[in-house]
Each structure stands twice: as structure tokens, then as C-alpha cells.
Scaffold this motif. Sequence first.
Motif, mmCIF file in Angstrom:
data_model
loop_
_atom_site.group_PDB
_atom_site.id
_atom_site.type_symbol
_atom_site.label_atom_id
_atom_site.label_comp_id
_atom_site.label_asym_id
_atom_site.label_seq_id
_atom_site.Cartn_x
_atom_site.Cartn_y
_atom_site.Cartn_z
ATOM 1 N N ASP A 48 27.384 -1.189 -29.400
ATOM 2 C CA ASP A 48 26.567 -0.117 -28.828
ATOM 3 C C ASP A 48 26.634 1.145 -29.677
ATOM 4 O OD1 ASP A 48 25.727 -1.685 -26.726
ATOM 5 O OD2 ASP A 48 27.247 -0.961 -25.331
ATOM 6 N N TRP A 49 27.741 1.325 -30.373
ATOM 7 C CA TRP A 49 27.946 2.530 -31.167
ATOM 8 C C TRP A 49 27.808 2.290 -32.673
ATOM 9 C CZ3 TRP A 49 32.811 5.335 -28.724
ATOM 10 C CH2 TRP A 49 32.449 5.864 -27.486
ATOM 11 N N LYS A 50 27.200 1.204 -33.068
ATOM 12 C CA LYS A 50 27.134 0.886 -34.507
ATOM 13 C C LYS A 50 26.361 1.935 -35.292
ATOM 14 C CE LYS A 50 23.134 -2.283 -34.289
ATOM 15 N NZ LYS A 50 22.802 -2.011 -32.869
ATOM 16 N N ASP A 51 25.436 2.636 -34.637
ATOM 17 C CA ASP A 51 24.673 3.685 -35.315
ATOM 18 C C ASP A 51 25.197 5.080 -34.976
ATOM 19 O OD1 ASP A 51 22.898 1.872 -36.528
ATOM 20 O OD2 ASP A 51 21.718 1.741 -34.687
ATOM 21 N N GLY A 52 26.341 5.140 -34.317
ATOM 22 C CA GLY A 52 26.924 6.421 -33.935
ATOM 23 C C GLY A 52 27.308 6.434 -32.471
ATOM 24 N N ALA A 53 28.463 7.017 -32.176
ATOM 25 C CA ALA A 53 28.948 7.065 -30.802
ATOM 26 C C ALA A 53 28.126 8.031 -29.962
ATOM 27 C CB ALA A 53 30.417 7.478 -30.780
ATOM 28 N N GLU A 54 27.872 7.654 -28.718
ATOM 29 C CA GLU A 54 27.217 8.555 -27.787
ATOM 30 C C GLU A 54 27.671 8.232 -26.364
ATOM 31 O OE1 GLU A 54 22.953 7.820 -28.232
ATOM 32 O OE2 GLU A 54 23.020 6.737 -26.322
ATOM 33 N N ALA A 55 27.641 9.241 -25.518
ATOM 34 C CA ALA A 55 28.077 9.084 -24.131
ATOM 35 C C ALA A 55 27.390 10.160 -23.306
ATOM 36 C CB ALA A 55 29.596 9.199 -24.038
ATOM 37 N N TYR A 56 27.728 10.218 -22.034
ATOM 38 C CA TYR A 56 27.197 11.248 -21.143
ATOM 39 C C TYR A 56 28.248 12.337 -21.014
ATOM 40 C CZ TYR A 56 24.871 13.315 -17.079
ATOM 41 O OH TYR A 56 24.231 14.192 -16.227
ATOM 42 N N TYR A 57 27.954 13.493 -21.595
ATOM 43 C CA TYR A 57 28.918 14.596 -21.689
ATOM 44 C C TYR A 57 30.209 14.157 -22.364
ATOM 45 C CZ TYR A 57 25.880 17.529 -18.892
ATOM 46 O OH TYR A 57 24.802 18.267 -18.455
ATOM 47 N N GLY A 58 30.127 13.114 -23.195
ATOM 48 C CA GLY A 58 31.309 12.624 -23.896
ATOM 49 C C GLY A 58 32.316 11.950 -23.002
ATOM 50 N N ILE A 59 31.937 11.672 -21.753
ATOM 51 C CA ILE A 59 32.894 11.181 -20.760
ATOM 52 C C ILE A 59 32.606 9.756 -20.317
ATOM 53 C CG2 ILE A 59 33.839 11.565 -18.437
ATOM 54 C CD1 ILE A 59 33.162 14.550 -18.786
ATOM 55 N N ALA A 60 31.367 9.448 -19.968
ATOM 56 C CA ALA A 60 31.003 8.138 -19.407
ATOM 57 C C ALA A 60 29.966 7.459 -20.299
ATOM 58 C CB ALA A 60 30.454 8.294 -17.996
ATOM 59 N N VAL A 61 29.985 6.106 -20.301
ATOM 60 C CA VAL A 61 29.065 5.331 -21.127
ATOM 61 C C VAL A 61 28.377 4.277 -20.257
ATOM 62 C CG1 VAL A 61 28.811 3.927 -23.203
ATOM 63 C CG2 VAL A 61 30.642 5.608 -23.080
ATOM 64 N N ALA A 62 27.066 4.215 -20.326
ATOM 65 C CA ALA A 62 26.317 3.215 -19.565
ATOM 66 C C ALA A 62 26.733 1.811 -19.987
ATOM 67 C CB ALA A 62 24.814 3.410 -19.795
ATOM 68 N N GLY A 63 26.953 0.941 -19.006
ATOM 69 C CA GLY A 63 27.373 -0.421 -19.279
ATOM 70 C C GLY A 63 28.873 -0.624 -19.197
ATOM 71 N N TYR A 64 29.599 0.469 -18.931
ATOM 72 C CA TYR A 64 31.067 0.401 -18.886
ATOM 73 C C TYR A 64 31.558 1.086 -17.606
ATOM 74 C CZ TYR A 64 30.309 -1.013 -23.659
ATOM 75 O OH TYR A 64 29.859 -1.680 -24.771
ATOM 76 N N PRO A 65 31.475 0.377 -16.472
ATOM 77 C CA PRO A 65 31.850 0.980 -15.191
ATOM 78 C C PRO A 65 33.321 1.399 -15.162
ATOM 79 C CG PRO A 65 30.701 -1.121 -14.878
ATOM 80 C CD PRO A 65 31.055 -1.028 -16.325
ATOM 81 N N ASN A 66 33.581 2.499 -14.481
ATOM 82 C CA ASN A 66 34.957 2.976 -14.259
ATOM 83 C C ASN A 66 35.697 3.218 -15.574
ATOM 84 O OD1 ASN A 66 34.307 2.560 -11.596
ATOM 85 N ND2 ASN A 66 35.463 0.649 -11.405
ATOM 86 N N PHE A 67 34.952 3.519 -16.615
ATOM 87 C CA PHE A 67 35.548 3.839 -17.913
ATOM 88 C C PHE A 67 35.189 5.274 -18.256
ATOM 89 C CE2 PHE A 67 34.884 3.868 -22.677
ATOM 90 C CZ PHE A 67 36.238 3.967 -22.978
ATOM 91 N N PHE A 68 36.208 6.059 -18.555
ATOM 92 C CA PHE A 68 36.005 7.474 -18.839
ATOM 93 C C PHE A 68 36.753 7.848 -20.119
ATOM 94 C CE2 PHE A 68 36.115 6.756 -14.262
ATOM 95 C CZ PHE A 68 34.844 7.196 -13.887
ATOM 96 N N MET A 69 36.185 8.796 -20.842
ATOM 97 C CA MET A 69 36.795 9.257 -22.087
ATOM 98 C C MET A 69 37.086 10.749 -22.001
ATOM 99 S SD MET A 69 34.346 7.320 -24.851
ATOM 100 C CE MET A 69 32.894 7.893 -23.958
ATOM 101 N N LEU A 70 38.163 11.139 -22.643
ATOM 102 C CA LEU A 70 38.489 12.549 -22.812
ATOM 103 C C LEU A 70 38.399 12.850 -24.300
ATOM 104 C CD1 LEU A 70 41.570 12.601 -20.424
ATOM 105 C CD2 LEU A 70 39.193 13.168 -19.869
#
Length: 494
Positions: free
Chosen positions: A366-388
Amino acid sequence: MNAPFKPSADLDVAIIGAGFSGLCMAIKLKEAGCESFTIFEKASDLGGTWRDNRYPGCACDVPSHLYSFSFEQNPDWSRSFSPQAEIWRYMKDCAGKHGILSHMRFNAGVASAAYDESAQLWRLRLKDGETVTARALVSGIGALHLPTFPKLKGLESFAGRAFHSSEWDESYDLAGKRVAVIGTGASAVQIVPNIADKVAQLTLFQRTPSWILPRQDRAYAGETKNRFRKFPFLQRLLRNFIYLALESRALGFISRPGILKPAEKMARAYIARTIPDPAMRAALTPGYAIGCKRILISDDFYPALTRPNVELVTDAIREVTPQGIVTEDGRLREFDAIVHATGFRATELLSELPITGRGGRKLADDWKDGAEAYYGIAVAGYPNFFMLLGPNTGLGHNSVIFMIEAQVRYVMDCLSWRAGEVEVREDVQRAFNAALNAKMERTVWKSGCRSWYLNENGTNSVIWPGFTVDYWWKTRHARRNDFEVRPARVAAKV
């Protein structure tokens, strides 16, 4: 937050990484009444980047009273900009005070993480083969831990000692040695002045110069510390003043680079004042807009370059030989040691950890062309997964601890919904990143220089292109409508 998930998992929350991010997440979970969490740390101690980076002169380039938790102020900082050992000790003190040490597992690196849709949990496989399950997974891994090494012909052939600044060989005595330092970034400007008076010869290889401003570091007197201790509001006032002073620079980074012209003028004057040789001044003066690459601060880097035993080399490196380094002009310089002060692979976020989400999708794909997320915290397709400190939440002008606290509050909000699954909607994430990338195009970071903020395709997945107060405001509450919130298939504990 009394155990918001169903009871079949080993843990309610698994946290990866015991740096500032993981520590903040753990403290806030404990404050909310959750005891079912563990921090999995690959190393033998907590601290993250402040554990790993122990090179001479290592210190923070954000003032101490801001580079710390807002809820755990320290009146005893020794200096305006704290050294590595002091920050590391502060982190250990925080962990001890808040009862987090019993929740930490050291030498417990996570080899992979996969989401089990049927059970609504994450399965973590540790590097020793153990499997642990958790209802929610929080990554506190961060971006500054994968060292970058220069791609040089013959690098492995060097017969002397060679190491990266983040893997400093404390057993090797540099005294009287001929030392090469490759790179002129944040670590180099701290290393060079702290070893120049010990080595026989120091040669600094520069590819691109950095804009450098005076650090203006100073020690805090005992009287000042006592005053902070007796009147905490004074320390709070200082913290707020520092925050506002740094935040005021954001406009120059995000939309009006002209505002940074006075800073560039100051940097040019600083070079002129400290470097008497015109040729060296020219070599040290960047040819790009200030702020495009990370602005550095130092009081002693330029003076160190004027020492008789220090040489600045701007010729490109042709190859490394067993004896030393050959530059493009054919000259061989012999060395006893090479220090790689070449930074980190900041754009390769989570690249070392295979993460599998819903339907077997891979985060690496999903990130092969560059990482992206929602506010850098949540990623669609990855439930209950959060990033800091996930994608686009790094900073070029303020303290990332501020960002970490905002993100932890947001994650806690999501966990408080007591749902079986919390997953950001793909359309919401897509619209967010489209707007973010459009805004990024107007920033100084896209003004033409080559920096570690940019991916190979030229996109910036590292920096937040806005004010931190704007990020804080937008993440003060998680909006339920932005997520797919699904009920637990087994009743949650009460």
C-alpha cells in the motif's frame, strides 16, 4: 477505559517501541485505568533514539522545556538544549514514576503483525517465535532509527574502524587517530566539534552544506531550577513562550518563504563572522532556500572547521579503499576510522516490520509509492491499528513531543468507543491526503532541494505542512463518522 475489548486476546493494546511515543501511549492507557497492555521493545532498554544515539556531543535541537511531556515537566534541566544522557534519564524517570516498567518487555522485537478478521485481533509474532494477540496495535516505532549508509564503491573494503553515528563504537578511542566524517547534517555538526580536539586529523566530507544558525545554548543556574520547582507556573510560562516563538516560524515554511529571509540573512552573517577563509565560506553557503532542508543550530561547528587539524572536502568521493577514501580528483586520504553521519531512512516508515491488514493486504504494498495515513495515525484496511509519529507528522519547526501527545489523545478517543473494530474510511483518508499533498506543494520543502524529507518519487511523507496548533485542533477529538466502527462479535468486558 476499563478493558474496552472482548476477553479472548492476550492484551487489549500492544505497543511497539519504548521511545517517547510508546511511553506516552502507555502512560495515558494507565491513567485511563487500562492495565492490559505491553510495550514490546527490541532493545535491552527504553529510550528509542535517545538510547541509540550516544555519539560525542549528542543533544536535542529543541529547547529542553518544550522537548518534554506537558504533563511531566522537569525543573532540573541543566541546559537550554539538553544532552542525550539527560533526556534518556528523564524518560526513565517518567516510566518509573508512572509505573510503566512492569508493562515493558525488552529484547522482544516484533517480527510481523497480522490482523485476524474473524477474531478481530492482531497477531504479533516476536523474533523469538512467540505469538501474542492484542485487540489494538499501536506503533511507536518512529522514523529515525534505520541508519542510512552512503552508497560508495569499496565501502566494505575499508581496513580501519567504520560505524554510523547512531551505532557509535564507544570501545574505540579516537584520540590521535585520522578520522573521516561523511555528512554534514544534524549529527555531524555535533560530532565534529566534540572530537576535533582529540583526533590527530579530522576530514569532513560534505556533499551539500546546511543552513546553520547560532544555538545560543546556556546552562541553567541552580537558582533558576529552584524557582521552577517552587513556582511551576513559571516553567509553564517559559514552555509556552518557547512554543509560540517556534510556532511563529511555521508560516515561512508552509506558504510564505519570504518570512524566512531574516533567518537566512542571520545564517549568512554567522558564516561570515566565524569562517575567515572566503573559499571555505563559499563552500559552506547553501544554494537553496533556507528551510528546504533541515535548519541546523550550533555554536561550535564553524569554529571547529577552522582548526589546523580539520579539513573540509567538497570533492565527490570516488571510492573507499582499505587505506582510506579516494575523491574524484584521484587523491587518496588515509584514515584510521570512518564515521557515517549520514542520517536515517526516514521515508521508509515501518519498512522493517511486515504488517498485514484486512483481506491479506500488505502495508508495504500500500505504501510502495510513499507512506500515507489519516493524520498520520490510522490507515484504511488496517482496523484497530494506530501509529504515533506516522506519515506527515514530523516537524521542521517545533517539538514532536507536542505532536505525540495530540496523537495519543486521538488514539485514546478511538479506543474509548469500545468497538470491535475501528477503521478509517478509505474515502476519508484519500481526501485528506489529496488536500495535504496540494498544501505541501506550496511549502518550502518542495522548493527544489534534495532532502531526506522526500521519497524517491519526490513526494514528502515526513513533514506536517501546517501549524502544530492546527494539527492539535483537528485531532482534539476523533470523529466517529470518519471511521467504520463495527461492534465486537463477543460482548466486551465490563
